[in-house]
Design a protein around this motif. Structure first.
Motif, PDB file in Angstrom:
ATOM      1  N   LYS A  32       0.833  -1.193   0.000  1.00  0.00           N
ATOM      2  CA  LYS A  32       0.000   0.000   0.000  1.00  0.00           C
ATOM      3  C   LYS A  32       0.876   1.254   0.000  1.00  0.00           C
ATOM      4  O   LYS A  32       1.937   1.280   0.617  1.00  0.00           O
ATOM      5  CB  LYS A  32      -0.909   0.012   1.227  1.00  0.00           C
ATOM      6  N   VAL A  33       0.412   2.271  -0.707  1.00  0.00           N
ATOM      7  CA  VAL A  33       1.122   3.543  -0.679  1.00  0.00           C
ATOM      8  C   VAL A  33       1.040   4.126   0.726  1.00  0.00           C
ATOM      9  O   VAL A  33      -0.047   4.217   1.300  1.00  0.00           O
ATOM     10  CB  VAL A  33       0.505   4.531  -1.689  1.00  0.00           C
ATOM     11  N   PRO A  34       2.159   4.509   1.333  1.00  0.00           N
ATOM     12  CA  PRO A  34       2.117   5.049   2.696  1.00  0.00           C
ATOM     13  C   PRO A  34       1.280   6.333   2.760  1.00  0.00           C
ATOM     14  O   PRO A  34       1.462   7.248   1.959  1.00  0.00           O
ATOM     15  CB  PRO A  34       3.586   5.337   3.015  1.00  0.00           C
ATOM     16  N   LYS A  35       0.359   6.353   3.709  1.00  0.00           N
ATOM     17  CA  LYS A  35      -0.453   7.536   3.963  1.00  0.00           C
ATOM     18  C   LYS A  35      -0.362   7.868   5.446  1.00  0.00           C
ATOM     19  O   LYS A  35      -0.100   6.986   6.267  1.00  0.00           O
ATOM     20  CB  LYS A  35      -1.906   7.300   3.560  1.00  0.00           C
ATOM     21  N   SER A  36      -0.594   9.121   5.776  1.00  0.00           N
ATOM     22  CA  SER A  36      -0.342   9.547   7.148  1.00  0.00           C
ATOM     23  C   SER A  36      -1.439  10.451   7.676  1.00  0.00           C
ATOM     24  O   SER A  36      -2.147  11.112   6.921  1.00  0.00           O
ATOM     25  CB  SER A  36       1.005  10.279   7.237  1.00  0.00           C
ATOM     26  N   PHE A  37      -1.548  10.450   9.001  1.00  0.00           N
ATOM     27  CA  PHE A  37      -2.313  11.432   9.766  1.00  0.00           C
ATOM     28  C   PHE A  37      -1.324  12.211  10.612  1.00  0.00           C
ATOM     29  O   PHE A  37      -0.476  11.611  11.291  1.00  0.00           O
ATOM     30  CB  PHE A  37      -3.328  10.756  10.695  1.00  0.00           C
ATOM     31  N   VAL A  38      -1.412  13.535  10.594  1.00  0.00           N
ATOM     32  CA  VAL A  38      -0.604  14.379  11.476  1.00  0.00           C
ATOM     33  C   VAL A  38      -1.573  15.096  12.403  1.00  0.00           C
ATOM     34  O   VAL A  38      -2.412  15.883  11.962  1.00  0.00           O
ATOM     35  CB  VAL A  38       0.226  15.405  10.680  1.00  0.00           C
ATOM     36  N   PHE A  39      -1.481  14.807  13.695  1.00  0.00           N
ATOM     37  CA  PHE A  39      -2.400  15.416  14.649  1.00  0.00           C
ATOM     38  C   PHE A  39      -1.692  15.594  15.982  1.00  0.00           C
ATOM     39  O   PHE A  39      -0.530  15.197  16.147  1.00  0.00           O
ATOM     40  CB  PHE A  39      -3.679  14.574  14.805  1.00  0.00           C
ATOM     41  N   SER A  40      -2.395  16.193  16.923  1.00  0.00           N
ATOM     42  CA  SER A  40      -1.792  16.521  18.219  1.00  0.00           C
ATOM     43  C   SER A  40      -2.490  15.757  19.327  1.00  0.00           C
ATOM     44  O   SER A  40      -3.631  15.326  19.199  1.00  0.00           O
ATOM     45  CB  SER A  40      -1.885  18.028  18.483  1.00  0.00           C
ATOM     46  N   ARG A  41      -1.802  15.607  20.443  1.00  0.00           N
ATOM     47  CA  ARG A  41      -2.359  15.043  21.668  1.00  0.00           C
ATOM     48  C   ARG A  41      -2.143  16.051  22.770  1.00  0.00           C
ATOM     49  O   ARG A  41      -1.017  16.453  23.051  1.00  0.00           O
ATOM     50  CB  ARG A  41      -1.702  13.700  22.034  1.00  0.00           C
ATOM     51  N   GLY A  42      -3.219  16.490  23.383  1.00  0.00           N
ATOM     52  CA  GLY A  42      -3.113  17.537  24.382  1.00  0.00           C
ATOM     53  C   GLY A  42      -3.137  18.915  23.735  1.00  0.00           C
ATOM     54  O   GLY A  42      -3.222  19.066  22.514  1.00  0.00           O
ATOM     55  N   LYS A  43      -3.052  19.932  24.557  1.00  0.00           N
ATOM     56  CA  LYS A  43      -3.117  21.308  24.093  1.00  0.00           C
ATOM     57  C   LYS A  43      -1.753  21.774  23.618  1.00  0.00           C
ATOM     58  O   LYS A  43      -0.744  21.556  24.276  1.00  0.00           O
ATOM     59  CB  LYS A  43      -3.618  22.216  25.220  1.00  0.00           C
TER      60      LYS A  43
END
Length: 328
Positions: A32-43
């Motif tokens: 599979k073609v690598p796909k990503s989520f970029v997100f934060s944890r906490g403030k």
């Protein structure tokens, strides 16, 4: 007598696939073609929120640029969505009292690499420091190339780091890749003395060797030059200050092109390779590797036995507790 209606058959025209539609299977590896989520944890403070936006742009085109986050979302929520969407990697930004952290994880079962961010500069900061910043519209249409330097020491944790960053972007086939698609590069340089990693993001551009800046702009632009004060076209080409330009025509930085790229760089001619930083820029340090997705056994811990000896008073432990609480 009953009337019969003439029912017309409804024909739905099939939707043609767009030329720029991204494939779901890597033609080089077959995975599979690598796909990503970029997100934060906490403030996060404002600067780290902007760093999150910069990282999303860096991961284009195989990432969710406008991913929406809510305070009540936990890691399982993102994991449940990642499966149907084919997301293979998570990049998680978080902040404790001591420092910001970046975690890079493989979904759905790990491993997870935790990096401490010692320093960082946003893409806007990098652009403001340059006299002529460069960011074309099509710069993020293709994934960046990845170059790793200094990771070949034989240590297990560095091998895992190399594998993680190599697999986070699609692989390329040197024989079939189009040179016009290679417009960005991500460079990670490991310093074995300081144990710090310099993370840099550059744009790649080519300039024909032996051609003056005026001629180059004349070919690249679609505007007619202003010849009002000149007697002949040769005056435009040989005008003082532009006729013989020695702009980084170093032999080591030149390549011979196999095919045409743009209007100025033609096949079988030499072009100089230019790298211009576009950001973001980070100095990070690998501090921990976990077997699972932000959990599981510890494969590597930078602090080693000292981490266990100072359990009660070490700020490192407090940071670790803060990171763990952000996943609950």
């Amino acid at each position: 007598m009953a009337r019969f209606r003439n029912k017309r058959k409804v024909f739905v025209k099939p939707i043609a696939k767009k030329k720029n539609q991204q494939a779901s299977v890597d033609h080089v590896t077959g995975d599979k073609v690598p796909k990503s989520f970029v997100f934060s944890r906490g403030k996060l403070p404002g600067s780290l929120k902007q760093l999150q936006v910069d990282l999303r742009k860096l991961m284009l085109p195989f990432t969710a640029l406008n991913l929406k986050e809510k305070k009540r979302n936990n890691l399982k929520d993102f994991l449940n969505v990642a499966g149907p969407m084919g997301v293979t990697h998570f990049l998680l930004l978080s902040k404790t009292d001591a420092a910001p952290y970046l975690r890079v994880a493989r979904t759905p079962q790990g491993p997870t690499l935790t990096f401490k961010i010692h320093e960082y500069s946003l893409a806007t900061d990098v652009a403001q420091s340059q006299k002529h910043p460069r960011c074309p519209r099509d710069l993020f249409n293709n994934s960046p190339l990845v170059v790793l330097s200094g990771f070949g020491t034989g240590d297990q944790h560095l091998k895992l780091t190399t594998i993680m960053f190599q697999n986070i972007f699609p692989a390329i086939d040197i024989k079939t890749v189009k040179l016009s698609s290679c417009q960005r590069i991500v460079l990670l340089n490991y310093n074995k003395e300081t144990k710090l990693i310099d993370f840099r993001h550059y744009s790649i551009r080519l300039q024909p060797v032996g051609v003056s800046r005026r001629l180059r702009k004349f070919v690249q632009n679609h505007q007619i030059p202003n010849l009002r004060d000149l007697q002949d076209i040769s005056d435009y080409v040989t005008k003082a200050g532009y006729g013989s330009e020695s702009e980084a025509d170093d032999e080591a930085a030149t390549v011979t092109l196999a095919n045409d790229i743009g209007r100025a760089n033609r096949a079988s001619t030499k072009s100089a390779v230019k790298l211009q930083e576009i950001g973001p820029r980070m100095t990070i340090q690998l501090i921990k590797i976990e077997e699972g997705l932000c959990s599981g056994g510890i494969i590597f811990n930078e602090y080693g036995s000292d981490f266990e000896k100072k359990k009660d008073s070490n700020e490192i432990v407090k940071d670790q507790k803060d990171l763990d609480e952000q996943e609950d």
